[in-house]
Design an enzyme around this catalytic site. Structure first.
Site, mmCIF file in Angstrom:
data_model
loop_
_atom_site.group_PDB
_atom_site.id
_atom_site.type_symbol
_atom_site.label_atom_id
_atom_site.label_comp_id
_atom_site.label_asym_id
_atom_site.label_seq_id
_atom_site.Cartn_x
_atom_site.Cartn_y
_atom_site.Cartn_z
ATOM 1 N N ARG A 130 47.316 25.664 26.012
ATOM 2 C CA ARG A 130 46.817 27.019 25.677
ATOM 3 C C ARG A 130 45.308 27.149 25.881
ATOM 4 N NH1 ARG A 130 50.209 26.998 20.937
ATOM 5 N NH2 ARG A 130 52.239 27.794 21.553
ATOM 6 N N LYS A 152 37.592 34.838 36.296
ATOM 7 C CA LYS A 152 38.860 35.361 36.827
ATOM 8 C C LYS A 152 39.583 34.195 37.491
ATOM 9 C CE LYS A 152 38.238 40.286 37.797
ATOM 10 N NZ LYS A 152 38.202 41.330 38.857
ATOM 11 N N GLU A 194 30.587 38.253 50.620
ATOM 12 C CA GLU A 194 30.442 38.496 49.172
ATOM 13 C C GLU A 194 28.953 38.525 48.770
ATOM 14 O OE1 GLU A 194 33.135 39.282 47.331
ATOM 15 O OE2 GLU A 194 34.799 37.875 47.658
ATOM 16 N N LYS A 235 26.049 38.455 39.582
ATOM 17 C CA LYS A 235 27.394 38.370 39.000
ATOM 18 C C LYS A 235 27.322 38.065 37.501
ATOM 19 C CE LYS A 235 32.115 37.093 39.468
ATOM 20 N NZ LYS A 235 33.222 36.654 40.284
ATOM 21 N N GLU A 245 36.436 43.430 32.611
ATOM 22 C CA GLU A 245 36.576 44.531 33.570
ATOM 23 C C GLU A 245 37.131 45.801 32.929
ATOM 24 O OE1 GLU A 245 37.727 43.418 37.727
ATOM 25 O OE2 GLU A 245 39.051 45.144 37.544
ATOM 26 N N ARG A 249 32.401 45.959 35.600
ATOM 27 C CA ARG A 249 32.788 44.789 36.398
ATOM 28 C C ARG A 249 33.607 45.189 37.626
ATOM 29 N NH1 ARG A 249 34.791 38.693 34.760
ATOM 30 N NH2 ARG A 249 35.076 38.045 36.929
ATOM 31 N N ASN A 253 34.513 44.643 42.799
ATOM 32 C CA ASN A 253 35.694 44.827 43.651
ATOM 33 C C ASN A 253 35.387 45.674 44.891
ATOM 34 O OD1 ASN A 253 39.115 45.110 42.999
ATOM 35 N ND2 ASN A 253 37.892 43.426 42.216
ATOM 36 N N HIS A 256 37.468 45.418 48.029
ATOM 37 C CA HIS A 256 38.617 44.564 47.741
ATOM 38 C C HIS A 256 39.955 45.303 47.726
ATOM 39 C CE1 HIS A 256 35.527 41.668 46.827
ATOM 40 N NE2 HIS A 256 36.424 40.737 46.551
ATOM 41 N N HIS A 260 42.265 43.297 49.855
ATOM 42 C CA HIS A 260 43.434 42.608 49.282
ATOM 43 C C HIS A 260 44.727 43.094 49.933
ATOM 44 C CE1 HIS A 260 41.507 41.184 45.198
ATOM 45 N NE2 HIS A 260 41.171 40.431 46.225
ATOM 46 N N HIS A 275 39.859 35.626 52.825
ATOM 47 C CA HIS A 275 39.460 36.624 51.823
ATOM 48 C C HIS A 275 38.147 37.337 52.175
ATOM 49 C CE1 HIS A 275 38.952 38.522 47.913
ATOM 50 N NE2 HIS A 275 37.730 38.007 47.860
HETATM 51 N N1 LIG Z 1 37.819 34.332 40.799
HETATM 52 C C1 LIG Z 1 36.985 35.131 41.428
HETATM 53 O O1 LIG Z 1 36.149 35.811 40.818
HETATM 54 C C2 LIG Z 1 37.020 35.185 42.922
HETATM 55 C C3 LIG Z 1 35.950 35.767 43.623
HETATM 56 C C4 LIG Z 1 36.001 35.779 45.001
HETATM 57 C C5 LIG Z 1 37.074 35.193 45.677
HETATM 58 N N2 LIG Z 1 38.065 34.627 44.968
HETATM 59 C C6 LIG Z 1 39.173 33.939 45.640
HETATM 60 O O2 LIG Z 1 38.625 32.822 46.340
HETATM 61 C C7 LIG Z 1 39.481 32.496 47.427
HETATM 62 C C8 LIG Z 1 38.666 32.291 48.672
HETATM 63 O O3 LIG Z 1 37.784 31.210 48.454
HETATM 64 P P1 LIG Z 1 37.146 30.414 49.679
HETATM 65 O O4 LIG Z 1 36.642 31.373 50.667
HETATM 66 O O5 LIG Z 1 36.247 29.406 49.111
HETATM 67 O O6 LIG Z 1 38.439 29.757 50.337
HETATM 68 P P2 LIG Z 1 39.023 28.259 50.287
HETATM 69 O O7 LIG Z 1 39.031 27.722 48.945
HETATM 70 O O8 LIG Z 1 40.303 28.332 51.044
HETATM 71 O O9 LIG Z 1 37.939 27.446 51.142
HETATM 72 C C9 LIG Z 1 37.765 27.776 52.494
HETATM 73 C C10 LIG Z 1 38.036 26.562 53.404
HETATM 74 O O10 LIG Z 1 36.879 25.751 53.408
HETATM 75 C C11 LIG Z 1 37.221 24.409 53.042
HETATM 76 N N3 LIG Z 1 36.053 23.884 52.362
HETATM 77 C C12 LIG Z 1 35.582 24.253 51.146
HETATM 78 N N4 LIG Z 1 34.410 23.657 50.918
HETATM 79 C C13 LIG Z 1 34.121 22.914 52.003
HETATM 80 C C14 LIG Z 1 33.024 22.104 52.367
HETATM 81 N N5 LIG Z 1 31.959 21.967 51.591
HETATM 82 N N6 LIG Z 1 33.069 21.469 53.564
HETATM 83 C C15 LIG Z 1 34.131 21.627 54.393
HETATM 84 N N7 LIG Z 1 35.183 22.410 54.112
HETATM 85 C C16 LIG Z 1 35.172 23.039 52.924
HETATM 86 C C17 LIG Z 1 38.476 24.508 52.246
HETATM 87 O O11 LIG Z 1 39.199 23.322 52.281
HETATM 88 C C18 LIG Z 1 39.184 25.662 52.967
HETATM 89 O O12 LIG Z 1 39.827 25.170 54.104
HETATM 90 C C19 LIG Z 1 40.454 33.648 47.557
HETATM 91 O O13 LIG Z 1 41.691 33.264 47.034
HETATM 92 C C20 LIG Z 1 39.849 34.731 46.709
HETATM 93 O O14 LIG Z 1 40.816 35.613 46.194
HETATM 94 C C21 LIG Z 1 38.065 34.620 43.606
HETATM 95 O O1 LIG Z 2 34.795 38.737 39.605
HETATM 96 C C1 LIG Z 2 35.198 39.871 39.861
HETATM 97 O O2 LIG Z 2 35.372 40.719 38.981
HETATM 98 C C2 LIG Z 2 35.492 40.261 41.256
HETATM 99 O O3 LIG Z 2 36.065 41.311 41.492
HETATM 100 C C3 LIG Z 2 35.061 39.324 42.345
HETATM 101 C C4 LIG Z 2 35.871 39.431 43.624
HETATM 102 O O4 LIG Z 2 35.041 38.992 44.675
HETATM 103 C C5 LIG Z 2 37.103 38.527 43.621
HETATM 104 O O5 LIG Z 2 37.697 38.527 44.887
HETATM 105 C C6 LIG Z 2 38.115 38.777 42.538
HETATM 106 O O6 LIG Z 2 39.066 37.737 42.491
HETATM 107 C C7 LIG Z 2 38.885 40.055 42.724
HETATM 108 O O7 LIG Z 2 39.413 40.379 41.500
HETATM 109 P P1 LIG Z 2 40.792 41.114 41.299
HETATM 110 O O8 LIG Z 2 40.783 41.412 39.845
HETATM 111 O O9 LIG Z 2 40.798 42.323 42.167
HETATM 112 O O10 LIG Z 2 41.857 40.146 41.682
HETATM 113 ZN ZN LIG Z 3 36.214 38.664 46.475
#
Ligand SMILES: NC(=O)c1ccc[n+]([C@@H]2O[C@H](COP(=O)([O-])OP(=O)(O)OC[C@H]3O[C@@H](n4cnc5c(N)ncnc54)[C@H](O)[C@@H]3O)[C@@H](O)[C@H]2O)c1
Ligand SMILES: O=C(O)C(=O)C[C@@H](O)[C@H](O)[C@H](O)COP(=O)(O)O
Ligand SMILES: [Zn+2]
Length: 377
Positions: A130, A152, A194, A235, A245, A249, A253, A256, A260, A275
């Site tokens: 949990r 998130k 981003e 951020k 959000e 917040r 997006n 997005h 998305h 992404h």
């Molecule tokens: N939680 C949030 O607030 C938030 C915000 C933005 C995006 N996201 C999510 O993040 C994801 C995208 O993240 P991403 O762009 O990092 O993608 P990813 O995690 O797939 O990484 C991109 C690629 O780069 C590689 N990689 C990562 N670091 C490396 C390094 N230092 N050297 C060599 N290769 C490396 C990975 O193995 C992968 O192949 C999406 O799922 C998106 O929805 C979440």
């Molecule tokens: O942190 C946030 O809030 C964002 O919206 C950051 C975005 O870049 C990210 O891709 C996030 O995962 C999108 O959020 P979602 O709630 O639309 O899934």
């Molecule tokens: Zn994003």
């Protein structure tokens, strides 16, 4: 309030969330010294490190060595790389690894990787026992400027992006900027979308600075670290003001809702669209749609597209390889967006560069007609 330190190396950005506040450290060499930063903040001496197959051969061993040196016992799990890993299928082994390692409440789960590993691991940490402590060691530009901050977490569904997940804040974020040197140019550009987003939301001066200095950001060094720190600060400020959000917040997006929908329409196939690329196309569409609704000048949309194109990002739906489903199908994914309220669409629209706002009740028929026009057919 949150504040970036001006002179210290690494730079520190604090995310101010009361007793759940945490630091983001940004700078070179942080993986090698990770255990020192962790041991100074957390009591636990047992960790589970989750990473992917691209990152593991590069950075897992130095991290494990650092943990061992400080007497931290750690297990690791290496997952396939790519967006499809954000799924129930891969959530199960992460939860099992956490429980199998007997991670207790004072111990921690570490995500070493990009946003995919961060979102998946954060979700597992949020539900195992949990809620277990969680450390982000983001290795992609996107993860360093965005996904590792703000709590998130989650996985995707065929119904849409990130539809299953929880808010679960990390206890620490260590952004080692050296590791960006091994990131592919395509993934670096995707993360840059981003970075540009923060300028387009409410920092027109930052966007103008990026237009002039993006080559230096891509080259590395101080400009890159500065861009990461500004992004994290932006951020952190938003998250501190509206963690769950309920209002502001949603500005994060920008781009997005369209982006998305395009990721879901391409079945999260990273060969076609990742992404950050979806966000780049989505931000151009959001500016174009704002102009169409007479909210902003079409020149602003042109300026956004010109810049994103200059860095090598896709900016139009027809830049996506392969065939896209028709506009009506894209609308199905848009209708699943988490910002929908009472069936009404919410979009982040703009009155100009750096003047984004949350628009509730955007007419779905206008969005559909717009997408039909922009659709490559
Ligand atoms: N939680 C949030 O607030 C938030 C915000 C933005 C995006 N996201 C999510 O993040 C994801 C995208 O993240 P991403 O762009 O990092 O993608 P990813 O995690 O797939 O990484 C991109 C690629 O780069 C590689 N990689 C990562 N670091 C490396 C390094 N230092 N050297 C060599 N290769 C490396 C990975 O193995 C992968 O192949 C999406 O799922 C998106 O929805 C979440
Ligand atoms: O942190 C946030 O809030 C964002 O919206 C950051 C975005 O870049 C990210 O891709 C996030 O995962 C999108 O959020 P979602 O709630 O639309 O899934
Ligand atoms: Zn994003």
């Amino acid at each position: 309030m949150t504040r970036a330190s001006l002179s210290a190396a690494p730079k520190t950005v604090r995310v101010d969330l009361g007793d759940r506040s945490y630091d983001i450290l940004i700078g070179p060499g942080l993986i090698a010294t990770a255990a020192g930063e962790i041991a100074g903040r957390l009591k636990g001496r047992r960790m589970a490190v989750i990473t992917d197959e691209h990152v593991a051969p590069l950075y897992l061993e130095p991290l494990m060595a650092s943990l061992k040196e400080k007497g931290i016992e750690a297990v690791s799990l290496v997952l396939p790389a790519g967006e499809k890993t954000k799924s129930f299928e891969h959530l199960i082994p992460v939860c099992e690894a956490i429980l199998g390692a007997r991670i207790e409440r004072n111990d921690a789960v570490i995500a070493l990787g990009g946003g995919v590993i961060g979102d998946l691991t954060g979700f597992a940490a949020g539900i195992a026992r949990r809620g277990s402590r969680f450390i982000q060691i983001p290795t992609s530009l996107l993860a360093q400027v965005d996904s590792s901050v703000g709590g998130k977490t989650g996985i995707n569904s065929p119904h849409g992006k990130n539809l299953i997940g929880v808010f679960h804040q990390p206890d620490l974020v260590l952004a080692d900027t050296d590791v960006l040197d091994t990131l592919s140019p395509r993934e670096f550009r995707a993360g840059y979308a981003e970075v540009a987003k923060y300028g387009l939301i409410d920092k027109p001066d930052f966007f103008a600075w990026l237009e002039k200095n993006w080559q230096a950001v891509f080259a590395g060094g101080e400009a890159r670290i500065e861009a990461i720190a500004i992004s994290c600060q932006a951020k952190a400020d938003v998250v501190a003001a509206d963690e769950r959000e309920n209002g502001r917040r949603a500005l994060l997006n920008l781009g997005h809702t369209f982006g998305h929908a395009l990721e879901a329409a391409t079945q999260y196939d990273g060969r076609r669209l990742v992404h950050g690329e979806g966000v780049a196309i989505g931000m151009v569409l959001a500016h174009q749609f704002s102009a169409r609704m007479n909210l902003a000048s079409p020149d602003d949309a042109t300026r956004v597209e010109t810049h994103l194109k200059a860095v090598g990002l896709p900016t139009r739906m027809n830049d996506i390889p392969g065939t896209l489903p028709p506009a009506e199908k894209l609308m199905d994914a848009i209708a699943q967006d988490k910002k929908v309220k009472g069936g009404k669409l919410t979009f982040i629209l703009t009155r100009g560069i750096g003047q984004s706002f949350v628009a509730d009740d955007v007419p779905a028929n206008e969005v559909l007609r717009f997408l039909e026009e922009k659709h490559p057919g």
